[in-house]
Design an enzyme around this catalytic site. Structure first.
Site, PDB file in Angstrom:
ATOM      1  N   GLU A 123       2.172  11.062   4.262  1.00  0.00           N
ATOM      2  CA  GLU A 123       1.549   9.951   4.830  1.00  0.00           C
ATOM      3  C   GLU A 123       1.896   9.954   6.486  1.00  0.00           C
ATOM      4  O   GLU A 123       1.169  10.505   7.469  1.00  0.00           O
ATOM      5  CB  GLU A 123       2.018   8.635   3.962  1.00  0.00           C
TER       6      GLU A 123
HETATM    7  C1  HEC Z   1      -1.708   7.922   4.530  1.00  0.00           C
HETATM    8  C2  HEC Z   1      -2.053   6.844   3.293  1.00  0.00           C
HETATM    9  C3  HEC Z   1      -1.173   5.588   3.233  1.00  0.00           C
HETATM   10  C4  HEC Z   1      -0.435   4.927   4.341  1.00  0.00           C
HETATM   11  C5  HEC Z   1      -0.201   5.188   5.803  1.00  0.00           C
HETATM   12  C6  HEC Z   1       0.178   3.764   3.639  1.00  0.00           C
HETATM   13  N1  HEC Z   1      -0.259   3.878   2.304  1.00  0.00           N
HETATM   14 FE1  HEC Z   1       0.436   2.273   0.935  1.00  0.00          FE
HETATM   15  N2  HEC Z   1      -0.338   3.452  -0.584  1.00  0.00           N
HETATM   16  C7  HEC Z   1      -0.853   4.640  -0.255  1.00  0.00           C
HETATM   17  C8  HEC Z   1      -0.973   5.335  -1.561  1.00  0.00           C
HETATM   18  C9  HEC Z   1      -1.792   6.929  -1.800  1.00  0.00           C
HETATM   19  C10 HEC Z   1      -0.422   4.472  -2.606  1.00  0.00           C
HETATM   20  C11 HEC Z   1      -0.302   4.783  -4.036  1.00  0.00           C
HETATM   21  C12 HEC Z   1       1.016   5.648  -4.154  1.00  0.00           C
HETATM   22  C13 HEC Z   1       1.499   5.600  -5.548  1.00  0.00           C
HETATM   23  O1  HEC Z   1       1.176   4.704  -6.370  1.00  0.00           O
HETATM   24  O2  HEC Z   1       2.279   6.540  -5.905  1.00  0.00           O
HETATM   25  C14 HEC Z   1       0.199   3.229  -1.471  1.00  0.00           C
HETATM   26  C15 HEC Z   1       0.788   2.275  -2.301  1.00  0.00           C
HETATM   27  C16 HEC Z   1       1.028   1.066  -1.668  1.00  0.00           C
HETATM   28  C17 HEC Z   1       1.395  -0.212  -2.363  1.00  0.00           C
HETATM   29  C18 HEC Z   1       1.409  -0.606  -3.807  1.00  0.00           C
HETATM   30  C19 HEC Z   1       0.238  -1.505  -4.300  1.00  0.00           C
HETATM   31  C20 HEC Z   1       0.051  -1.394  -5.762  1.00  0.00           C
HETATM   32  O3  HEC Z   1      -0.870  -1.820  -6.273  1.00  0.00           O
HETATM   33  O4  HEC Z   1       0.806  -1.060  -6.344  1.00  0.00           O
HETATM   34  C21 HEC Z   1       1.678  -1.128  -1.228  1.00  0.00           C
HETATM   35  C22 HEC Z   1       1.871  -2.672  -1.302  1.00  0.00           C
HETATM   36  C23 HEC Z   1       1.310  -0.342   0.239  1.00  0.00           C
HETATM   37  N3  HEC Z   1       0.933   0.927  -0.312  1.00  0.00           N
HETATM   38  C24 HEC Z   1       1.384  -0.602   1.245  1.00  0.00           C
HETATM   39  C25 HEC Z   1       1.675   0.059   2.579  1.00  0.00           C
HETATM   40  C26 HEC Z   1       2.417  -0.413   3.420  1.00  0.00           C
HETATM   41  C27 HEC Z   1       3.230  -1.772   3.847  1.00  0.00           C
HETATM   42  C28 HEC Z   1       2.418   0.620   4.440  1.00  0.00           C
HETATM   43  C29 HEC Z   1       2.804   0.844   5.828  1.00  0.00           C
HETATM   44  C30 HEC Z   1       4.120   0.714   6.020  1.00  0.00           C
HETATM   45  C31 HEC Z   1       1.394   1.580   3.636  1.00  0.00           C
HETATM   46  N4  HEC Z   1       1.216   1.228   2.490  1.00  0.00           N
HETATM   47  C32 HEC Z   1       1.074   2.684   4.364  1.00  0.00           C
HETATM   48  C33 HEC Z   1      -1.282   5.251   0.931  1.00  0.00           C
HETATM   49  C34 HEC Z   1      -0.651   4.878   2.136  1.00  0.00           C
END
Ligand code: HEC
Ligand code: HEC
Ligand code: HEC
Ligand code: HEC
Ligand SMILES: [Ca+2]
Ligand SMILES: [Ca+2]
Lengths: 319, 319
Positions: A123
């Site tokens: 990421e």
């Molecule tokens: C490159 C892509 C990417 C970036 C950048 C990213 N995310 Fe995500 N995010 C994801 C993915 C893929 C998942 C699901 C991962 C899993 O469930 O294992 C996720 C899951 C989440 C969830 C959980 C939501 C749920 O319904 O369970 C949250 C809240 C979230 N991210 C917030 C953030 C925040 C805050 C940041 C920055 C600090 C961020 N993400 C940066 C791809 C990203």
């Protein structure tokens, strides 16, 4: 002088299945991270902050775009050096309501969750919490943290706290369904049939209440991802995933933890078959989809933040 | 009743070198693309629209981040599949004031410029104007274009017009220097010395007027890029580049068309040597840098746009 009639009490619909209701307007807030306006503002900057990523290319908003229902509509998001992970990015909208974060629930709270992506190699790929903190320091975040958390408070935990506080503002009220429930609007006849159908056939045993999730982890015998087992190592947790909310689900394609399903129509059919053993007719499927579309709420209003930066030189991005 | 004193006329400074002044509040607008509030709002959506890129990963804002002075602070921006181009991304702030767009001026107006990036293979890498238009149609932009440009008006030219209209709102007034000129604020003694120095030694023969550029193309014998010659093919255009404005220059590192210079301090020394044949002392360099820092204006206030998207399925991103 003109006389003013008392506003007529709204006529509430009588056909709402048990448990369904309008999105709550208050989110749970942990006692050790109270919401303040300044913390939310700082969290917003951090949410849009590409300096959390090694390359300077990705912010939280890259994968969870607040302009597109808090997702990127990719099967697997594009990350550092064009890598892609193995799970679909869920929306951040309403995530403050979930019992635990991630498809497998491995982060109990938003505060824990926010510490993941900056250090995740596919990421944002930052080297360590220390490098993130030193970047933010160089960018000029020190005084902003000080205002919110007190002296010498720019650290990784507080970064996550501020982001979580911002995320707790990302709720989406006033979906057509909410307006209907509250006697403030109408939904189509097809959507009403879908609304009854999901209750009758049992979808709402899992997708229950105003959030359209009971916030539990349930078996979904689909795909190759172990779900909760990948965290706990326990066989009994194999293929358990958090029941996804239906809130905004029409805008968060593609579907399921592996983003393998392109249309909501198909996701509904697969769910009915896998979770309830039933083959939905085309008509019932279409009605359910119409109902799910009424759960698209109003996106939060967000003013685009100005980010602190040093004068006269850039932050040091790397590949 | 209380009497109200007339507000005191501000005391204007008397030390401002000839030609310098506050940033104009009005930008030039071409007759065939008048500004309207709805057009600007549409242009803002398009500016933040990742659907302009083949992969769905890049919007204009990726490289020209409105939260960081309209740049990404990269030497060469990251584009499709992590490719990088050969020129530094200039700021979009105040670009409505430039005589022509790009370092080599190859786009006469913002309208022409905006047609480039979506189709540039190392930037957004869309296949053709037609594929961009069909994406926007599928996303649901049709009615928005209709409101602004009339029936059946979703086309590539109008897309560029709307983006240009939005860019014309991205001006940055009220820099400390502007407040000083208008008798509304102070700048440091060092900055005042720098202000006089740049006039005395002749920087302002090119970086002249309130924009701190005379908007001409001048020889800069530096680096391997042919500049205007790469467009015209003419030897006399070799190494001609548009005189870059000093507005917000402290926030747009790294410097020069090839982003090869990391600090403003070094850029100032190189300029003095290359353009004026003079070796600046450390003290003069520091004063000039202090002055340049007073040219950082107020970033435009932008509410983050909600983008149209189809319900129930995603747009078709590709690699
Ligand atoms: C490159 C892509 C990417 C970036 C950048 C990213 N995310 Fe995500 N995010 C994801 C993915 C893929 C998942 C699901 C991962 C899993 O469930 O294992 C996720 C899951 C989440 C969830 C959980 C939501 C749920 O319904 O369970 C949250 C809240 C979230 N991210 C917030 C953030 C925040 C805050 C940041 C920055 C600090 C961020 N993400 C940066 C791809 C990203
Ligand atoms: C036994 C529990 C259970 C039942 C019953 C159930 N679901 Fe689900 N649903 C889940 C779980 C768990 C997920 C998350 C699946 C995953 O891992 O992607 C989910 C996901 C979904 C998704 C995809 C959400 C997304 O963002 O990808 C849709 C749509 C959906 N369910 C609709 C339905 C419909 C319609 C029914 C009834 C026909 C139904 N569900 C019945 C547990 C259930
Ligand atoms: C992948 C990076 C990238 C993307 C995406 C991108 N640009 Fe640029 N932009 C650049 C670079 C690099 C230049 C300088 C190119 C040159 O001068 O040859 C530039 C130049 C410009 C200029 C000229 C400014 C000046 O001072 O001459 C404007 C205006 C501009 N871009 C606006 C946009 C708009 C509008 C979009 C979206 C439609 C966009 N850019 C998308 C990298 C990008
Ligand atoms: C003869 C014309 C000319 C003179 C005199 C001149 N400049 Fe420049 N300046 C330019 C041009 C042309 C550029 C764009 C160079 C390039 O291609 O990167 C530029 C660029 C710059 C930049 C970098 C802007 C950026 O965004 O990368 C700075 C800083 C600068 N000049 C400062 C000065 C200073 C300080 C002086 C006097 C000591 C000066 N200039 C004198 C023509 C001039
Ligand atoms: Ca999804
Ligand atoms: Ca630059």
């Amino acid at each position: 002088t003109a006389s003013m009639a008392a506003p007529a009490a709204p006529v509430l619909p009588t056909d709402i299945p048990e448990g369904m209701g309008a999105l709550p307007s208050e989110v749970p807030v942990p006692a050790d991270n109270p919401q303040t306006a300044e913390k939310v503002e700082l969290g917003k900057k951090l949410y849009f902050e590409p300096a959390l990523s090694k390359s300077g290319n990705f912010s939280c908003n890259s994968c969870h775009n607040l302009g597109t229902a808090g997702v990127d509509n990719q099967q697997f998001s594009i990350g550092h050096q064009w890598q892609r992970g193995g799970r679909n990015a869920p929306t951040v909208f309403n995530s403050a309501f979930w019992s635990a974060q991630f498809w497998d629930g491995r982060a109990p709270q938003l505060e824990d969750q926010a510490k993941g992506p900056p250090l995740n190699p596919v990421e944002m790929a930052s080297m360590s919490a220390e490098t993130v903190v030193s970047r933010l320091t160089e960018a000029g975040y020190g005084p902003l943290f000080e205002t919110v958390f007190g002296k010498d408070s720019l650290n990784y935990d507080n970064m996550a706290k501020a982001i979580a506080a911002f995320e707790r503002t990302l709720i989406t009220p006033d979906a057509p369904f909410d307006l209907y429930v509250q006697g403030r609007g109408e939904i189509s006849e097809a959507a009403k049939r879908g609304m009854k159908k999901v209750a009758d056939i049992g979808c709402t045993s899992c997708h229950s209440g105003p959030l359209f999730t009971n916030n539990t982890f349930q078996n979904f015998a689909y795909g190759t991802d172990d779900g909760v087992k990948s965290v706990s190592g326990k066989d009994e947790d194999d293929h358990l995933f958090r029941v996804q909310s239906w809130r905004n689900v029409a805008m968060t394609a593609p579907y399921f933890h592996d983003g393998s399903v392109k249309t909501l129509d198909e996701a509904v059919r697969i769910m009915a078959k896998a979770q309830l053993g039933s083959d939905l007719s085309d008509a019932d499927t279409a009605d359910i989809v119409e109902f799910l579309k009424t759960l698209t709420g109003k996106a939060p209003e967000v003013s685009f933040p100005v980010l602190p930066r040093p004068a006269g030189h850039a932050l040091n991005w790397a590949d």
